[in-house]
Design a protein around this motif. Sequence first.
Motif, PDB file in Angstrom:
ATOM      1  N   VAL A 119       0.835  -1.204   0.000  1.00  0.00           N
ATOM      2  CA  VAL A 119       0.000   0.000   0.000  1.00  0.00           C
ATOM      3  C   VAL A 119       0.870   1.254   0.000  1.00  0.00           C
ATOM      4  N   VAL A 120       1.948   1.236   0.783  1.00  0.00           N
ATOM      5  CA  VAL A 120       2.855   2.383   0.827  1.00  0.00           C
ATOM      6  C   VAL A 120       3.566   2.542  -0.510  1.00  0.00           C
ATOM      7  N   TYR A 228      -3.566   3.746   5.244  1.00  0.00           N
ATOM      8  CA  TYR A 228      -2.839   2.547   4.835  1.00  0.00           C
ATOM      9  C   TYR A 228      -3.399   1.273   5.475  1.00  0.00           C
TER      10      TYR A 228
END
Length: 359
Positions: A119-120, A228
């Motif tokens: 996700v990051v 996140y």
Amino acid sequence: MAEPGPGTLPPVPVPPGALARVPPFRLESRGSGREVAAVSAPASLAPPPAAAAAAGPGLQSTPRAGAMEPVPGRQWQKVLYERQPFPDNYVDQRFLEELRKNVHARQYRYQAVVFQSGVVVQQLCSVCVFVLTWWYMDAGILSPQGLFGAALVSSLLGYVLFDAVDGGAGRWASGRTRWADLKSTLVFAAFTYGFSPVLKTLTESISTDTIYAMSALMLLGHLIFFDYGANAVIVSSTLSLNMAIFASVCLASRLPRALHAFVMVTFAMQIFALWPMLQKKLKARTPRCYVGVTVLFALAALAGLATVSSVGAVLFASLLLAVSCLCPYCLIRLQLLKDNIHGPWDEAEIKEDLSRFLM
């Protein structure tokens, strides 16, 4: 002077002037009033130790019944409603038997942490692609018509894929129709196109360096406040999206024409609002597809950045590797050093439902 008889104290010599400093006695009744005790007797009138010893065992002081001294054979209980012959801070040898370590510690696996770090990586690549797109348009390499056509085709494909992933279950649960989605898209496009001349001239009185600084800060805030998947106070999806759109408006105001500003703001809405929604559903429904899309998206961002700066591409690749590989490894290693202790000194936790008392 007569000799003292058996059982009586010998006379105590009083120094001259001592009686002048003696405060008056205060009588205090105890119990039912039958017993009267003298309080605040001066220490100078107390018999010497030799006289007290000569008085015999019958007149020696005895410990008070309420004195907090451990009693042999009496077991200490961890209760407050019963009077016990122990000090308030007394604990027995069983105090450390209830010691527990790392009760709520989570055990992580390296593959799972690497998967969650995607996700990051996705958001870092989204910011990189957005900045590269703006640079291409500002340099005249990418036309607004070409970007708008590519964004429209990718949006249609993503819209179809969004419904195909779960078979339309999410749409049916939300009760939203395709006609409502089409109306929202048309309204957004019409308003953005109508206000694009205003967006173009909105920051003419602000220097370009200030615009670049504000855009960088807004994009950094977008990465910080993005959702996140962590349950934290700092997470705010609305704030994150607003900061990204504000950065796009600031950068779009430095493009040559109003059409460029319209296309840039539209593209920002697609990559910062619609793209994370698709990625979230892919992650929940098809993890393998999500991993493949993440890798392809990262490679595309690196390839685009390499056309602008090879050093920047190397640094960005190092950042992605650190986020996706090095940081999970550090988390696993540091988790082994975690040492949280729990025991009877912890605060009490009421786990019973007490809502019935609030009625």
